[in-house]
Motif scaffolding. Structure first.
Motif, PDB file in Angstrom:
ATOM      1  N   VAL A   1       0.826  -1.204   0.000  1.00  0.00           N
ATOM      2  CA  VAL A   1       0.000   0.000   0.000  1.00  0.00           C
ATOM      3  C   VAL A   1       0.860   1.254   0.000  1.00  0.00           C
ATOM      4  O   VAL A   1       0.567   2.221  -0.709  1.00  0.00           O
ATOM      5  CB  VAL A   1      -0.962  -0.005   1.203  1.00  0.00           C
ATOM      6  CG1 VAL A   1      -1.748   1.294   1.292  1.00  0.00           C
ATOM      7  CG2 VAL A   1      -1.913  -1.198   1.112  1.00  0.00           C
ATOM      8  N   THR A   2       1.951   1.258   0.770  1.00  0.00           N
ATOM      9  CA  THR A   2       2.735   2.489   0.932  1.00  0.00           C
ATOM     10  C   THR A   2       3.987   2.541   0.072  1.00  0.00           C
ATOM     11  O   THR A   2       4.417   3.621  -0.336  1.00  0.00           O
ATOM     12  CB  THR A   2       3.137   2.678   2.406  1.00  0.00           C
ATOM     13  OG1 THR A   2       3.927   1.549   2.823  1.00  0.00           O
ATOM     14  CG2 THR A   2       1.904   2.781   3.288  1.00  0.00           C
ATOM     15  N   THR A   3       4.606   1.404  -0.203  1.00  0.00           N
ATOM     16  CA  THR A   3       5.836   1.416  -0.995  1.00  0.00           C
ATOM     17  C   THR A   3       5.664   0.817  -2.378  1.00  0.00           C
ATOM     18  O   THR A   3       6.528   0.969  -3.237  1.00  0.00           O
ATOM     19  CB  THR A   3       6.966   0.635  -0.277  1.00  0.00           C
ATOM     20  OG1 THR A   3       6.657  -0.762  -0.270  1.00  0.00           O
ATOM     21  CG2 THR A   3       7.131   1.124   1.149  1.00  0.00           C
ATOM     22  N   GLY A   4       4.547   0.107  -2.603  1.00  0.00           N
ATOM     23  CA  GLY A   4       4.365  -0.569  -3.870  1.00  0.00           C
ATOM     24  C   GLY A   4       5.074  -1.910  -3.894  1.00  0.00           C
ATOM     25  O   GLY A   4       5.781  -2.284  -2.958  1.00  0.00           O
ATOM     26  N   VAL A   5       4.895  -2.635  -4.980  1.00  0.00           N
ATOM     27  CA  VAL A   5       5.421  -4.004  -5.077  1.00  0.00           C
ATOM     28  C   VAL A   5       6.491  -4.139  -6.154  1.00  0.00           C
ATOM     29  O   VAL A   5       6.871  -5.254  -6.512  1.00  0.00           O
ATOM     30  CB  VAL A   5       4.276  -5.002  -5.351  1.00  0.00           C
ATOM     31  CG1 VAL A   5       3.317  -5.063  -4.173  1.00  0.00           C
ATOM     32  CG2 VAL A   5       3.527  -4.645  -6.641  1.00  0.00           C
ATOM     33  N   ALA A   6       7.005  -3.026  -6.658  1.00  0.00           N
ATOM     34  CA  ALA A   6       7.979  -3.082  -7.750  1.00  0.00           C
ATOM     35  C   ALA A   6       9.181  -3.971  -7.442  1.00  0.00           C
ATOM     36  O   ALA A   6       9.622  -4.735  -8.317  1.00  0.00           O
ATOM     37  CB  ALA A   6       8.433  -1.670  -8.125  1.00  0.00           C
ATOM     38  N   PRO A   7       9.767  -3.916  -6.220  1.00  0.00           N
ATOM     39  CA  PRO A   7      10.920  -4.784  -5.967  1.00  0.00           C
ATOM     40  C   PRO A   7      10.602  -6.277  -6.101  1.00  0.00           C
ATOM     41  O   PRO A   7      11.453  -7.053  -6.552  1.00  0.00           O
ATOM     42  CB  PRO A   7      11.309  -4.421  -4.528  1.00  0.00           C
ATOM     43  CG  PRO A   7      10.821  -3.025  -4.335  1.00  0.00           C
ATOM     44  CD  PRO A   7       9.529  -2.980  -5.100  1.00  0.00           C
ATOM     45  N   ILE A   8       9.394  -6.678  -5.729  1.00  0.00           N
ATOM     46  CA  ILE A   8       9.020  -8.085  -5.892  1.00  0.00           C
ATOM     47  C   ILE A   8       8.844  -8.419  -7.367  1.00  0.00           C
ATOM     48  O   ILE A   8       9.272  -9.483  -7.842  1.00  0.00           O
ATOM     49  CB  ILE A   8       7.749  -8.409  -5.089  1.00  0.00           C
ATOM     50  CG1 ILE A   8       8.014  -8.246  -3.591  1.00  0.00           C
ATOM     51  CG2 ILE A   8       7.253  -9.815  -5.405  1.00  0.00           C
ATOM     52  CD1 ILE A   8       6.807  -8.516  -2.715  1.00  0.00           C
ATOM     53  N   LEU A   9       8.244  -7.506  -8.133  1.00  0.00           N
ATOM     54  CA  LEU A   9       8.092  -7.743  -9.564  1.00  0.00           C
ATOM     55  C   LEU A   9       9.454  -7.805 -10.243  1.00  0.00           C
ATOM     56  O   LEU A   9       9.669  -8.624 -11.158  1.00  0.00           O
ATOM     57  CB  LEU A   9       7.231  -6.644 -10.189  1.00  0.00           C
ATOM     58  CG  LEU A   9       5.805  -6.519  -9.643  1.00  0.00           C
ATOM     59  CD1 LEU A   9       5.083  -5.377 -10.342  1.00  0.00           C
ATOM     60  CD2 LEU A   9       5.035  -7.814  -9.821  1.00  0.00           C
ATOM     61  N   ASP A  10      10.379  -6.964  -9.808  1.00  0.00           N
ATOM     62  CA  ASP A  10      11.749  -7.025 -10.339  1.00  0.00           C
ATOM     63  C   ASP A  10      12.376  -8.387 -10.054  1.00  0.00           C
ATOM     64  O   ASP A  10      13.075  -8.961 -10.901  1.00  0.00           O
ATOM     65  CB  ASP A  10      12.611  -5.920  -9.734  1.00  0.00           C
ATOM     66  CG  ASP A  10      12.177  -4.523 -10.168  1.00  0.00           C
ATOM     67  OD1 ASP A  10      11.459  -4.403 -11.178  1.00  0.00           O
ATOM     68  OD2 ASP A  10      12.565  -3.556  -9.476  1.00  0.00           O
ATOM     69  N   ARG A  11      12.132  -8.894  -8.859  1.00  0.00           N
ATOM     70  CA  ARG A  11      12.675 -10.195  -8.483  1.00  0.00           C
ATOM     71  C   ARG A  11      12.085 -11.289  -9.366  1.00  0.00           C
ATOM     72  O   ARG A  11      12.806 -12.195  -9.823  1.00  0.00           O
ATOM     73  CB  ARG A  11      12.355 -10.460  -7.015  1.00  0.00           C
ATOM     74  CG  ARG A  11      12.785 -11.831  -6.502  1.00  0.00           C
ATOM     75  CD  ARG A  11      14.219 -11.840  -6.085  1.00  0.00           C
ATOM     76  NE  ARG A  11      14.596 -13.090  -5.428  1.00  0.00           N
ATOM     77  CZ  ARG A  11      15.658 -13.231  -4.656  1.00  0.00           C
ATOM     78  NH1 ARG A  11      16.476 -12.207  -4.462  1.00  0.00           N
ATOM     79  NH2 ARG A  11      15.939 -14.388  -4.110  1.00  0.00           N
ATOM     80  N   LEU A  12      10.784 -11.216  -9.623  1.00  0.00           N
ATOM     81  CA  LEU A  12      10.161 -12.197 -10.504  1.00  0.00           C
ATOM     82  C   LEU A  12      10.831 -12.180 -11.866  1.00  0.00           C
ATOM     83  O   LEU A  12      11.119 -13.219 -12.457  1.00  0.00           O
ATOM     84  CB  LEU A  12       8.670 -11.888 -10.656  1.00  0.00           C
ATOM     85  CG  LEU A  12       7.699 -12.384  -9.598  1.00  0.00           C
ATOM     86  CD1 LEU A  12       6.297 -11.941  -9.944  1.00  0.00           C
ATOM     87  CD2 LEU A  12       7.752 -13.895  -9.454  1.00  0.00           C
ATOM     88  N   SER A  13      11.065 -10.989 -12.396  1.00  0.00           N
ATOM     89  CA  SER A  13      11.688 -10.863 -13.704  1.00  0.00           C
ATOM     90  C   SER A  13      13.133 -11.337 -13.685  1.00  0.00           C
ATOM     91  O   SER A  13      13.587 -12.057 -14.587  1.00  0.00           O
ATOM     92  CB  SER A  13      11.621  -9.403 -14.162  1.00  0.00           C
ATOM     93  OG  SER A  13      12.271  -9.233 -15.393  1.00  0.00           O
ATOM     94  N   ALA A  14      13.866 -10.963 -12.634  1.00  0.00           N
ATOM     95  CA  ALA A  14      15.284 -11.313 -12.550  1.00  0.00           C
ATOM     96  C   ALA A  14      15.479 -12.811 -12.397  1.00  0.00           C
ATOM     97  O   ALA A  14      16.452 -13.377 -12.912  1.00  0.00           O
ATOM     98  CB  ALA A  14      15.936 -10.576 -11.395  1.00  0.00           C
ATOM     99  N   ARG A  15      14.554 -13.462 -11.691  1.00  0.00           N
ATOM    100  CA  ARG A  15      14.682 -14.919 -11.489  1.00  0.00           C
ATOM    101  C   ARG A  15      14.278 -15.696 -12.729  1.00  0.00           C
ATOM    102  O   ARG A  15      14.530 -16.884 -12.836  1.00  0.00           O
ATOM    103  CB  ARG A  15      13.824 -15.372 -10.301  1.00  0.00           C
ATOM    104  CG  ARG A  15      14.183 -14.731  -8.976  1.00  0.00           C
ATOM    105  CD  ARG A  15      15.554 -15.145  -8.475  1.00  0.00           C
ATOM    106  NE  ARG A  15      15.537 -16.520  -8.015  1.00  0.00           N
ATOM    107  CZ  ARG A  15      16.598 -17.127  -7.487  1.00  0.00           C
ATOM    108  NH1 ARG A  15      17.742 -16.470  -7.393  1.00  0.00           N
ATOM    109  NH2 ARG A  15      16.523 -18.369  -7.071  1.00  0.00           N
ATOM    110  N   ALA A  16      13.637 -14.986 -13.674  1.00  0.00           N
ATOM    111  CA  ALA A  16      13.271 -15.601 -14.957  1.00  0.00           C
ATOM    112  C   ALA A  16      12.545 -16.926 -14.767  1.00  0.00           C
ATOM    113  O   ALA A  16      12.920 -17.958 -15.326  1.00  0.00           O
ATOM    114  CB  ALA A  16      14.520 -15.792 -15.827  1.00  0.00           C
ATOM    115  N   ILE A  17      11.510 -16.904 -13.924  1.00  0.00           N
ATOM    116  CA  ILE A  17      10.722 -18.122 -13.703  1.00  0.00           C
ATOM    117  C   ILE A  17       9.993 -18.464 -14.998  1.00  0.00           C
ATOM    118  O   ILE A  17       9.195 -17.684 -15.509  1.00  0.00           O
ATOM    119  CB  ILE A  17       9.729 -17.912 -12.548  1.00  0.00           C
ATOM    120  CG1 ILE A  17      10.502 -17.661 -11.250  1.00  0.00           C
ATOM    121  CG2 ILE A  17       8.818 -19.104 -12.390  1.00  0.00           C
ATOM    122  CD1 ILE A  17       9.639 -17.328 -10.073  1.00  0.00           C
ATOM    123  N   ALA A  18      10.279 -19.598 -15.543  1.00  0.00           N
ATOM    124  CA  ALA A  18       9.791 -19.973 -16.876  1.00  0.00           C
ATOM    125  C   ALA A  18       8.406 -20.577 -16.807  1.00  0.00           C
ATOM    126  O   ALA A  18       8.022 -21.212 -15.825  1.00  0.00           O
ATOM    127  CB  ALA A  18      10.748 -20.962 -17.526  1.00  0.00           C
TER     128      ALA A  18
END
Length: 337
Positions: free
Chosen positions: A319-336
């Motif tokens: 709510v206050t900081t957003g979820v961008a760091p988690i989305l970045d992690r999803l992208s960086a981990r390249a979960i196929a």
């Protein structure tokens, strides 16, 4: 589908956690909510216009959302009287309590007399089928928690919106009454027969072939003796590729169980991954989500940093900081897919 616009029920509820469905509707479907109903001695508000039932109908409301999580999932005498009054005023009524609206004689009679509709959201939509653990196409993220009511739905909804904002196909898969009312569809997982829990989640999140994500709303906690069974069924049926752990840092004991402390974050995360590996050995943790609504902003940011350092995972308040760091992690981990 429940017909809007909506009037959100608060009544005389005093515990903020007990109006989470009404609050969720006010946050995520604000444009569909004309106001709130509460009694003069009710201490809580959603900050919406206050209406009685006749005023709400005049303002365009079509359905009263009985958005409360009452103890034991049952309506007390005040709630039943309020629902009858709402029906008499011309409103349909929707609820997600374990006690069905249609099973309260006074409510059923009032609905029939006025030709009004009753929506019992906790009627499972999934067919009774056992889970198989058979791998299926697509990518899935499941929110899990250290306890009940710690932000699993909020986190899942924010993650879904964040993925879509990045051009990634994503669908929120609701498993509780609030999520179902917000999304308009889903499976009330705690109303499913135990043998069919994992099968219901497999049905809710079928194979997908668009390289997108199903973001599945978690329920309960593996460490809560009242609800760990539901949490286990979700972990097995979701077959998650990724999990996000949700936590209320100011809670000292499990909800409703003052004799049981909240589990350690790292231990809880490890246990969830261990259970999830039964049906997806490649599952990964991708973040921690905190509910810091009752904390000062500097303290919340410092805590997020400390938990990130300890777990090696991004830690946010959606709510206050957003979820961008988690989305970045999803992208960086390249979960196929």
């Amino acid at each position: 589908m429940i017909v809007g616009p909506f009037l959100l029920y608060i009544g005389r509820i005093a515990n903020p956690l007990d109006i989470k469905t009404s609050r969720g509707m006010a946050v995520f479907r604000r444009e569909d909510c004309v106001g709130e109903f509460r009694h003069d001695d009710g201490p809580l508000t959603l900050g919406l216009p206050r209406f009685d039932f006749a005023e709400a109908v005049a303002a365009g409301a079509r359905t009263l959302i009985l958005g409360v999580a009452a103890a034991g999932g049952r309506m007390d005498a005040t709630m039943i009287a309020d629902v009858v009054a709402a029906l008499d005023a011309g409103l349909d009524v929707a609820a997600g309590l374990h006690q069905r609206l249609r099973d309260a004689p006074a409510i059923a009679a009032a609905a029939q007399a006025g030709g009004r509709k009753l929506y019992d959201v906790r009627d499972p939509a999934a067919p009774p089928q056992v889970g198989t653990g058979q791998p299926r196409a697509g990518r899935r993220l499941l929110t899990v928690g250290t306890d009940c009511a710690v932000g699993k739905m909020y986190t899942a909804l924010h993650l879904t919106a964040g993925l879509r904002s990045r051009g990634v196909a994503a669908d929120f898969r609701a498993t509780g009454q609030t999520g179902i009312m917000i999304a308009g569809a889903g499976v009330p997982i705690d109303a499913v027969v135990a043998d069919f829990l994992s099968g219901a989640v497999e049905w809710l999140s079928p194979a997908r072939h668009d390289n997108g994500w199903d973001v599945i709303e978690g329920q309960g906690s593996l460490f809560h003796p009242s609800f760990a069974g539901v949490s286990t069924g979700l972990l097995h049926g979701a077959q998650p590729d990724a999990v996000v752990l949700c936590h209320d840092p100011l809670r000292t004991h499990l909800r409703g169980l003052p004799h049981m402390p909240v589990p350690d974050i790292v231990m809880c995360l490890d246990r969830n991954l261990a259970v999830a590996r039964l049906t997806n050995p490649m599952v990964q943790a991708v973040g921690v989500s905190l509910n810091t609504a009752r904390m000062a902003a500097p303290d919340a940011l410092a805590l997020c940093g400390a938990i990130a350092d300890r777990t090696g995972l991004p830690c946010v308040d959606p709510v206050t900081t957003g979820v961008a760091p988690i989305l970045d992690r999803l992208s960086a981990r390249a979960i196929a897919a």
